[in-house]
Design a protein around this motif. Structure first.
Motif: not given
Length: 496
Positions: A147-148, A173, A177
């Motif tokens: 998410q980060e 990813t 994000r």
């Protein structure tokens, strides 16, 4: 100064920081934390040592929640192993009141421990591109739930050739994000990377005003020093008044290893960090320096990004850096957190052209370094070195020039007996036919003749049928006694 609480950071995080005396935020933190907490993509441009780690770390931790589910939810990519360790330590401090787990992923360490931490449910991964891609390729690290994502020291990763690896990590990813990118400079490839993988990022520049403050906190001194006198000059600088922790930069690994041995031999407490050391050795050296067990750290430029110590008073450039950016990164190890520092640079005669370019780029106004020796009065005056200081804390051990003399014999004491055993090819010692008594009573001349068969014992000719001597003759032939013994031995063997 603005406190972290005023910036909206959760109380459990601020309490953890306050326990270490960290309460007020730096300028880059004041600008990034509120925007990052809201989920805004950020490009932060600030030089090293300005507090970027907490600038992206505190919002990252808070956005994951008080008790995040197991599994990798945040990824922080850094260029070097030392920086991975330093960032992990800062994030562990901030999460000390939360169950959030952090794992460092980098080369030079065994896979097993890192894999176990990932399987145990670590939510934040801090790592270098190579090891991250390695574990992802083995399906041991999944980035599908990230998410980060933070890219720290992006310009350094570009210099080290990690740009393609970073793109592969971004591709693994989710596109939704939250992304933060930090870099001291913004070259074209970094800007293109940000445009490709970030969503309407806000560009925050905290380098210009803060860099002026940092330059004011650091006193820059440049000397033209002879290569053979550098060690002595350094040893005297290390005895300057008010000198605390010191970082010395060398250009090569060999120079770093040689200098640490030299300083330790002179009585100083030094450690080294360079590429010829394994990761455990590098981490132990860095930990000893941070804890104050070692007061001098000798490093190459690759390790510079991970040296985050507030109380470094002196930086010494054993060899001049290649450009102004490297110079700023080296000098940035001192004068941190508003403290003052001194940066001393040695310029070899062959490197004057490099200093001309650095001086012009940074506008130091010192185009011609002062020629300096270990005995120069201005060296003692400018660096506050006590008069009469020499470059050695302890005397050099004296080598033993000769073996200790043997104690005299007591009257009537029998002299020590020295025996020389010499084995012949027949397997028996010379004079084996004689008993011990006759051997000890043998005249000295006869004994010497027997021990030196190359010297003739007489002029008598050898008898017909004598066996030829097996040893190569040096001077003259075998002595009569030796030849006759050999012949009798040979004839006896034939008859038997």
């Amino acid at each position: 100064m603005t406190t972290f609480t005023e910036l909206g950071v959760a109380s459990d995080i601020t309490d953890a920081l306050a326990g270490k005396g960290i309460v007020d935020a730096f300028p880059i933190q004041e600008q990034t934390i509120p925007l990052a907490l809201s989920g805004q993509d950020i490009i932060g441009q600030a030089k090293t040592g300005t507090g970027k780690t907490f600038g992206f770390g505190l919002p990252l931790i808070q956005r994951l929640g008080d008790d995040p589910e197991p599994g990798v939810k945040a990824l922080v990519v850094v260029p070097t192993r030392e920086l991975a360790v330093q960032v992990s330590e800062d994030l562990e401090l901030a999460t000390s009141n939360r169950p959030t787990k952090i794992v460092s992923i980098y080369g030079g360490k065994a896979y097993e421990g890192q894999i176990e931490q990932i399987k145990a449910g670590a939510q934040i991964v801090v790592g270098t591109p190579g090891r991250l891609l390695d574990l992802a390729g083995q399906r041991l690290l999944s980035l599908k739930d990230v998410q980060e994502m933070v890219l720290d020291e992006a310009d350094k990763m570009l210099d080290l050739g990690f740009l393609a690896d970073i793109e592969k990590l971004f591709a693994q990813t989710p596109a939704t994000r939250h992304t933060m990118l930090f870099s001291a400079t913004m070259p074209g490839p970094i800007v293109a990377l940000a445009r490709r993988f970030m969503s309407r990022p806000v560009h925050i520049r905290a380098s210009d005003p803060d860099e002026g403050l940092t330059q004011a906190n650091i006193e820059h001194i440049v000397y033209r020093v002879h290569a053979l006198d550098k060690d002595e000059v350094i040893a005297r600088i290390l005895q300057a008044e008010g000198r605390g922790k010191t970082v010395i930069f060398t250009r090569t690994k060999r120079a770093a290893a040689k200098l640490v041995d030299e300083l330790n031999e002179r009585g100083f407490n030094a450690a080294a960090v360079h590429g010829d050391l394994n990761q455990d050795q590098r981490e132990r050296a860095m930990a000893a320096f941070k804890a104050g067990k070692k007061e001098i750290l000798i490093a190459t430029d690759v390790a510079a990004r991970g040296i985050d110590v507030d109380d470094v008073t002196h930086v010494i450039n054993h060899t001049i850096p290649d450009d102004e950016k490297t110079y700023l990164h080296r000098a940035g190890r001192t004068g941190r957190a508003g403290k003052t520092g001194i940066a001393v640079t040695f310029v070899d005669w062959d490197d004057l052209h490099k200093w001309v370019l650095i001086n012009r780029a940074l506008d130091f106004g010192q185009p011609e370094p002062v020629e300096t020796y270990s005995s120069s009065p201005h060296l003692f005056a400018e660096l506050r070195i006590p008069e009469g200081t020499k470059g050695r804390l302890k005397p050099k051990p004296k080598a033993e020039s000769q073996a200790p003399a043997r104690e005299p014999r007591a009257e009537g004491e029998r002299p020590a007996r020295s025996r020389t055993r010499r084995r012949t090819r027949g397997g028996q010692a010379d004079g084996s036919g004689a008993d011990a008594g006759s051997r000890s009573e043998r005249p000295a001349a006869e004994s010497a003749s027997a021990e030196r068969p190359s010297e003739p014992a007489g002029d008598a000719p050898a008898r017909e049928g004598d066996a030829a001597p097996r040893r190569r003759r040096r001077r003259g032939g075998r002595g009569r006694s030796g030849a006759s013994q050999s012949a009798e031995s040979s004839q006896g063997g034939a008859e038997a």
